[in-house]
Design a protein around this motif. Sequence first.
Motif, PDB file in Angstrom:
ATOM      1  N   LEU A 270     -10.178  77.758 -15.226  1.00 32.51           N
ATOM      2  CA  LEU A 270     -11.371  77.771 -16.030  1.00 32.51           C
ATOM      3  C   LEU A 270     -12.509  78.430 -15.245  1.00 32.51           C
ATOM      4  O   LEU A 270     -12.838  79.491 -16.227  1.00 32.51           O
ATOM      5  CB  LEU A 270     -11.761  76.336 -16.146  1.00 32.51           C
ATOM      6  CG  LEU A 270     -12.901  76.219 -17.220  1.00 32.51           C
ATOM      7  CD1 LEU A 270     -12.906  76.681 -18.136  1.00 32.51           C
ATOM      8  CD2 LEU A 270     -13.257  74.727 -17.131  1.00 32.51           C
TER       9      LEU A 270
ATOM     10  N   THR B 208     -11.762  69.579 -20.037  1.00 30.62           N
ATOM     11  CA  THR B 208     -11.885  70.065 -21.405  1.00 30.62           C
ATOM     12  C   THR B 208     -13.514  70.108 -21.510  1.00 30.62           C
ATOM     13  O   THR B 208     -14.223  70.889 -22.207  1.00 30.62           O
ATOM     14  CB  THR B 208     -11.128  69.371 -22.338  1.00 30.62           C
ATOM     15  OG1 THR B 208      -9.813  69.705 -22.055  1.00 30.62           O
ATOM     16  CG2 THR B 208     -11.682  69.843 -23.698  1.00 30.62           C
ATOM     17  N   TRP B 209     -14.130  68.865 -21.089  1.00 28.78           N
ATOM     18  CA  TRP B 209     -15.505  68.657 -21.343  1.00 28.78           C
ATOM     19  C   TRP B 209     -16.427  69.651 -20.613  1.00 28.78           C
ATOM     20  O   TRP B 209     -17.404  70.111 -20.994  1.00 28.78           O
ATOM     21  CB  TRP B 209     -15.788  67.217 -20.913  1.00 28.78           C
ATOM     22  CG  TRP B 209     -17.225  67.006 -21.161  1.00 28.78           C
ATOM     23  CD1 TRP B 209     -17.850  66.533 -22.228  1.00 28.78           C
ATOM     24  CD2 TRP B 209     -18.340  66.776 -20.072  1.00 28.78           C
ATOM     25  NE1 TRP B 209     -19.398  66.259 -21.632  1.00 28.78           N
ATOM     26  CE2 TRP B 209     -19.393  66.284 -20.489  1.00 28.78           C
ATOM     27  CE3 TRP B 209     -18.425  66.773 -18.455  1.00 28.78           C
ATOM     28  CZ2 TRP B 209     -20.709  66.224 -19.643  1.00 28.78           C
ATOM     29  CZ3 TRP B 209     -19.217  66.734 -17.795  1.00 28.78           C
ATOM     30  CH2 TRP B 209     -20.524  66.108 -18.601  1.00 28.78           C
TER      31      TRP B 209
ATOM     32  N   LYS C 131     -15.567  72.549 -19.662  1.00 26.13           N
ATOM     33  CA  LYS C 131     -15.318  73.784 -20.403  1.00 26.13           C
ATOM     34  C   LYS C 131     -16.137  73.976 -21.932  1.00 26.13           C
ATOM     35  O   LYS C 131     -16.896  74.850 -22.020  1.00 26.13           O
ATOM     36  CB  LYS C 131     -13.995  74.123 -20.691  1.00 26.13           C
ATOM     37  CG  LYS C 131     -13.893  75.359 -21.789  1.00 26.13           C
ATOM     38  CD  LYS C 131     -12.284  75.471 -21.885  1.00 26.13           C
ATOM     39  CE  LYS C 131     -11.727  77.064 -22.691  1.00 26.13           C
ATOM     40  NZ  LYS C 131     -10.478  77.153 -22.729  1.00 26.13           N
ATOM     41  N   GLN C 132     -16.306  72.791 -22.499  1.00 27.01           N
ATOM     42  CA  GLN C 132     -17.046  72.951 -23.683  1.00 27.01           C
ATOM     43  C   GLN C 132     -18.322  72.396 -23.597  1.00 27.01           C
ATOM     44  O   GLN C 132     -19.401  73.115 -24.392  1.00 27.01           O
ATOM     45  CB  GLN C 132     -16.390  71.893 -24.858  1.00 27.01           C
ATOM     46  CG  GLN C 132     -15.130  72.276 -24.905  1.00 27.01           C
ATOM     47  CD  GLN C 132     -14.162  71.343 -25.814  1.00 27.01           C
ATOM     48  OE1 GLN C 132     -14.697  70.215 -26.208  1.00 27.01           O
ATOM     49  NE2 GLN C 132     -13.041  71.608 -26.544  1.00 27.01           N
TER      50      GLN C 132
ATOM     51  N   GLU D 225      -7.760  65.419 -17.747  1.00 20.45           N
ATOM     52  CA  GLU D 225      -7.554  66.548 -18.494  1.00 20.45           C
ATOM     53  C   GLU D 225      -8.811  66.656 -19.405  1.00 20.45           C
ATOM     54  O   GLU D 225      -9.286  67.825 -19.813  1.00 20.45           O
ATOM     55  CB  GLU D 225      -6.165  66.368 -19.135  1.00 20.45           C
ATOM     56  CG  GLU D 225      -4.976  66.651 -18.209  1.00 20.45           C
ATOM     57  CD  GLU D 225      -4.851  65.301 -17.513  1.00 20.45           C
ATOM     58  OE1 GLU D 225      -5.356  64.255 -17.864  1.00 20.45           O
ATOM     59  OE2 GLU D 225      -3.909  65.222 -16.528  1.00 20.45           O
ATOM     60  N   GLU D 226      -9.188  65.648 -20.083  1.00 18.58           N
ATOM     61  CA  GLU D 226     -10.477  65.471 -20.882  1.00 18.58           C
ATOM     62  C   GLU D 226     -11.640  65.979 -20.160  1.00 18.58           C
ATOM     63  O   GLU D 226     -12.623  66.511 -20.742  1.00 18.58           O
ATOM     64  CB  GLU D 226     -10.437  64.031 -21.629  1.00 18.58           C
ATOM     65  CG  GLU D 226      -9.386  63.622 -22.354  1.00 18.58           C
ATOM     66  CD  GLU D 226      -9.377  62.526 -22.836  1.00 18.58           C
ATOM     67  OE1 GLU D 226      -8.846  61.821 -23.968  1.00 18.58           O
ATOM     68  OE2 GLU D 226      -9.766  61.483 -22.203  1.00 18.58           O
TER      69      GLU D 226
ATOM     70  N   SER E  51      -5.732  69.138 -11.259  1.00 17.24           N
ATOM     71  CA  SER E  51      -6.961  69.177 -11.779  1.00 17.24           C
ATOM     72  C   SER E  51      -7.827  70.554 -11.126  1.00 17.24           C
ATOM     73  O   SER E  51      -8.381  71.083 -11.917  1.00 17.24           O
ATOM     74  CB  SER E  51      -7.902  67.940 -11.715  1.00 17.24           C
ATOM     75  OG  SER E  51      -7.486  67.010 -12.328  1.00 17.24           O
TER      76      SER E  51
END
Length: 500
Positions: free
Chosen positions: A25, A70-71, A73-74, A66-67, A18
Amino acid sequence: MTLAELNHLFDPEQFRVSGHALIDLLAEQLTNQLNGDASLVKWQSPLEAEQAWRQPMPESPEFSNEEFITWLKQEVLPRNLSMHHPHSMAHQAAPPLPIAALCDLVAALSNQAMAVYETGPAATLIERQVIRWLNTAVGWPQGAGVLTSGGSQANLTALLAARQHMGANIWNKGMAATPRLRILTSEFSHYSIRRAAGIMGLGVEAVIAVAVDEQGRMLPQALKQAHEACAQNQEQVMAVVATAGCTPTGSIDPLQEIGEYCRTHGLWLHIDAAHGASALLSEQHRAKLHGMEMADSVTWDGHKLLYMPATVSAVLFRDEAASYSAFAQDASYLFHEEEDSEARGFNTSYRTLECTKRMMGLKLLAAFKLYGRQGMASLVEHAFTSAGYFANLVARTSGFTLLMHPQTNIVCFRYHGNSTLTSSSAMLNELQANIRKKLLHQEMFHLSQVNIGDNIWLRCTFMNPYTQQAHQEQLLKAVACMGDDLSANRKRAFPPFFCN
């Protein structure tokens, strides 16, 4: 909890995976911001933006690791103000050095509480080294101090020491042990001085504003008059607070003259140099702070012109004994009677408001070790040079008024164009506020504003070394375009066209 569940929470391998994903990122975000390719800010009103965050606390996991990345990042990073973007020019907040951010990761995971030496041995020694460096820069090779969570806490600590220095033992006996106390400070001083007076029980009215000149600097003659007025009213001046790099304009008070006056009259001098103290590192700008060594205490922020992540500040004391006078405590679970005076100096809780205190010094030590005094000074010099260029640009551009030539890296200006609004102070003030708001809401530039002499001025703080002259020229064009359009819109019934 089973061992498998426990291992899931503290899994080193998952941390490694992570961590690498998160660093990748953030590195991508850093690249895009420095190049100006990222959005400055995706503006939403706070009430509108909060709706997406009003959710019940999860009873069970919602994300995998991983999710979660992504959260971030978004959903999270795109909603942040892009501090490394060259159009971010509003406040005295640094685009932090990347290595300093990594040091904060080390501090977070190692979690050295630093109440006493044994709860953070390396962290304590690092902090003491950083404090020695900063004191030496001020001119106090035998000085002392601690790192604090922000300049407001540093100012409060210094003023507590000043109050106790009066000899009335207010810590134990309370305010009844003294006459009415007063703090004399510039009318441009930071609000934390008044807040400290409120916290200390003096009341904000105990802070007496001393007039400034047209360059935003405290007038020594006005200081003398304020001091004499206190004596006539049987009020005791607890401290004089000078400012080196005030928040409204970046102005530096005449420190030498103020220092000499305080020495002559036995007054504690505290210099709030949260913003400007970093100029001490620069051979080019150090003379601007001549007289700082005459102070009894100094505040110096690392998260401003030392380019550290927030927050890390230092409260420095010329006299080591004075550094212990702000607080007194008796806690046998931390402080042991058998400690000798030498060991006592390694327990930071004797000298700070905080008991649990994070490992703040590592990022400062890393920056000096990696880049040296000269490298850190070059950042300060670039910021000051950038502000000077912009001020000259404003002064020679039609339709703009410059408040003053900058003494540090803050520039205040107004746009009036050729508008008839210039005949109305209220309407011209409204124009400045609306220009700033529209530039932010349309995600073009982030400026701040300040009210000086009942006039609103647009305010730029040049912190980002990636803000180039071309960006400054684009800013003035955008301000002029936005200002002309807003002025014209008052005379027409259809929506305005805003600048691209």
